[in-house]
Design a protein around this motif. Structure first.
Motif, PDB file in Angstrom:
ATOM      1  N   ALA A  12     -38.728 -15.166-109.799  1.00 10.60           N
ATOM      2  CA  ALA A  12     -38.078 -16.464-109.581  1.00 10.60           C
ATOM      3  C   ALA A  12     -37.482 -17.002-110.876  1.00 10.60           C
ATOM      4  N   THR A  13     -38.201 -16.870-111.966  1.00  5.45           N
ATOM      5  CA  THR A  13     -37.693 -17.319-113.261  1.00  5.45           C
ATOM      6  C   THR A  13     -36.441 -16.533-113.644  1.00  5.45           C
ATOM      7  N   ALA A  14     -36.454 -15.227-113.388  1.00  2.60           N
ATOM      8  CA  ALA A  14     -35.299 -14.381-113.711  1.00  2.60           C
ATOM      9  C   ALA A  14     -34.074 -14.748-112.870  1.00  2.60           C
ATOM     10  N   LEU A  15     -34.276 -15.272-111.668  1.00  3.44           N
ATOM     11  CA  LEU A  15     -33.170 -15.590-110.765  1.00  3.44           C
ATOM     12  C   LEU A  15     -32.711 -17.044-110.844  1.00  3.44           C
ATOM     13  N   ALA A  16     -33.294 -17.826-111.724  1.00  2.69           N
ATOM     14  CA  ALA A  16     -32.973 -19.251-111.806  1.00  2.69           C
ATOM     15  C   ALA A  16     -31.513 -19.485-112.177  1.00  2.69           C
ATOM     16  N   ASP A  17     -30.862 -20.347-111.425  1.00  2.00           N
ATOM     17  CA  ASP A  17     -29.518 -20.834-111.711  1.00  2.00           C
ATOM     18  C   ASP A  17     -29.404 -22.223-111.092  1.00  2.00           C
ATOM     19  N   ASN A  18     -29.784 -23.231-111.841  1.00  2.00           N
ATOM     20  CA  ASN A  18     -29.859 -24.595-111.312  1.00  2.00           C
ATOM     21  C   ASN A  18     -28.509 -25.176-110.922  1.00  2.00           C
ATOM     22  N   THR A  19     -27.414 -24.529-111.316  1.00  2.74           N
ATOM     23  CA  THR A  19     -26.097 -25.034-110.949  1.00  2.74           C
ATOM     24  C   THR A  19     -25.663 -24.549-109.569  1.00  2.74           C
ATOM     25  N   LYS A  20     -26.282 -23.478-109.042  1.00  7.73           N
ATOM     26  CA  LYS A  20     -25.861 -22.892-107.766  1.00  7.73           C
ATOM     27  C   LYS A  20     -26.879 -23.080-106.646  1.00  7.73           C
ATOM     28  N   TYR A  21     -28.172 -22.933-106.965  1.00  5.35           N
ATOM     29  CA  TYR A  21     -29.189 -22.948-105.918  1.00  5.35           C
ATOM     30  C   TYR A  21     -30.565 -23.237-106.505  1.00  5.35           C
ATOM     31  N   SER A  22     -31.513 -23.558-105.635  1.00  3.55           N
ATOM     32  CA  SER A  22     -32.922 -23.708-106.007  1.00  3.55           C
ATOM     33  C   SER A  22     -33.618 -22.385-105.751  1.00  3.55           C
ATOM     34  N   VAL A  23     -34.594 -22.041-106.585  1.00  2.31           N
ATOM     35  CA  VAL A  23     -35.328 -20.784-106.433  1.00  2.31           C
ATOM     36  C   VAL A  23     -36.778 -21.105-106.109  1.00  2.31           C
ATOM     37  N   PHE A  24     -37.313 -20.404-105.098  1.00  2.84           N
ATOM     38  CA  PHE A  24     -38.714 -20.552-104.703  1.00  2.84           C
ATOM     39  C   PHE A  24     -39.412 -19.206-104.852  1.00  2.84           C
ATOM     40  N   SER A  25     -40.565 -19.202-105.484  1.00  2.99           N
ATOM     41  CA  SER A  25     -41.329 -17.961-105.636  1.00  2.99           C
ATOM     42  C   SER A  25     -42.253 -17.724-104.442  1.00  2.99           C
ATOM     43  N   PHE A  26     -42.138 -18.542-103.440  1.00  2.00           N
ATOM     44  CA  PHE A  26     -42.937 -18.454-102.216  1.00  2.00           C
ATOM     45  C   PHE A  26     -42.118 -19.085-101.099  1.00  2.00           C
ATOM     46  N   PRO A  27     -42.384 -18.746 -99.856  1.00  2.00           N
ATOM     47  CA  PRO A  27     -41.647 -19.388 -98.763  1.00  2.00           C
ATOM     48  C   PRO A  27     -42.000 -20.875 -98.677  1.00  2.00           C
ATOM     49  N   PRO A  28     -41.021 -21.765 -98.810  1.00  2.00           N
ATOM     50  CA  PRO A  28     -41.315 -23.199 -98.713  1.00  2.00           C
ATOM     51  C   PRO A  28     -41.614 -23.597 -97.267  1.00  2.00           C
ATOM     52  N   ALA A  29     -42.258 -24.732 -97.092  1.00  5.92           N
ATOM     53  CA  ALA A  29     -42.583 -25.213 -95.743  1.00  5.92           C
ATOM     54  C   ALA A  29     -41.317 -25.414 -94.916  1.00  5.92           C
ATOM     55  N   MET A  30     -40.244 -25.884 -95.564  1.00  4.46           N
ATOM     56  CA  MET A  30     -38.975 -26.089 -94.879  1.00  4.46           C
ATOM     57  C   MET A  30     -37.867 -25.496 -95.753  1.00  4.46           C
ATOM     58  N   PRO A  31     -37.287 -24.376 -95.333  1.00  4.78           N
ATOM     59  CA  PRO A  31     -36.182 -23.805 -96.118  1.00  4.78           C
ATOM     60  C   PRO A  31     -35.023 -24.799 -96.237  1.00  4.78           C
ATOM     61  N   ILE A  32     -34.339 -24.747 -97.373  1.00  2.00           N
ATOM     62  CA  ILE A  32     -33.215 -25.656 -97.595  1.00  2.00           C
ATOM     63  C   ILE A  32     -31.955 -24.850 -97.919  1.00  2.00           C
ATOM     64  N   ALA A  33     -30.816 -25.483 -97.710  1.00  8.25           N
ATOM     65  CA  ALA A  33     -29.540 -24.851 -98.043  1.00  8.25           C
ATOM     66  C   ALA A  33     -29.441 -24.670 -99.555  1.00  8.25           C
ATOM     67  N   ASN A  34     -28.640 -23.708 -99.953  1.00 11.24           N
ATOM     68  CA  ASN A  34     -28.435 -23.391-101.362  1.00 11.24           C
ATOM     69  C   ASN A  34     -29.758 -23.090-102.061  1.00 11.24           C
ATOM     70  N   SER A  35     -30.468 -22.117-101.500  1.00 15.89           N
ATOM     71  CA  SER A  35     -31.732 -21.709-102.100  1.00 15.89           C
ATOM     72  C   SER A  35     -31.882 -20.193-102.065  1.00 15.89           C
TER      73      SER A  35
END
Length: 129
Positions: A12-35
């Protein structure tokens, strides 16, 4: 090599790009767009003993990319841009990956609205702790 216990957060740290999307290292309770979400694939962990002196785990993951469901052109342009960015960040990472195929985009219907999603399969040799 990164330990299996911290591997998802390292990816997740390697894939971080705060200008394009949010990164989750686990499935969030509610998926969001641009993630981008790192989830275990099936099989998740495969023991390997290539050199026959030690058994190392091969960890398999899916990188799910989610974008808003817009018109067809907007959907595909958004998801393709994110796929390219993820590939660039995987290549720049210090973690050694085997990258598989990218799934065809599909619609994910959730309570907050519809999203377009696709998965990238990755595998990496890791260590137990």
């Amino acid at each position: 090599m990164t330990a299996i216990t911290t591997l998802r957060s390292s990816i997740a740290t390697a894939l971080a790009d705060n200008t394009k999307y949010s990164v989750f290292s686990f499935p969030p309770a509610m998926p969001i767009a641009n993630s981008v979400i790192i989830t275990p694939a099936d099989p998740y962990i495969e023991p390997t003993n290539n050199d026959r002196t030690a058994i190392s785990p091969m960890a398999n993951f899916k990188i799910a990319i989610l974008v808003p469901l817009l018109d067809n052109e907007g959907n595909l342009a958004g998801i393709e841009a994110d796929v390219v960015k993820v590939f660039q960040l995987l290549e720049a990472s210090s973690i050694v990956f085997n990258v598989g195929s990218v799934s065809a985009p599909s619609v994910l219907s959730i309570a907050s609205g519809d999203l377009l999603t696709c998965d990238i399969a990755i595998s990496t040799l890791t260590e137990w702790s």
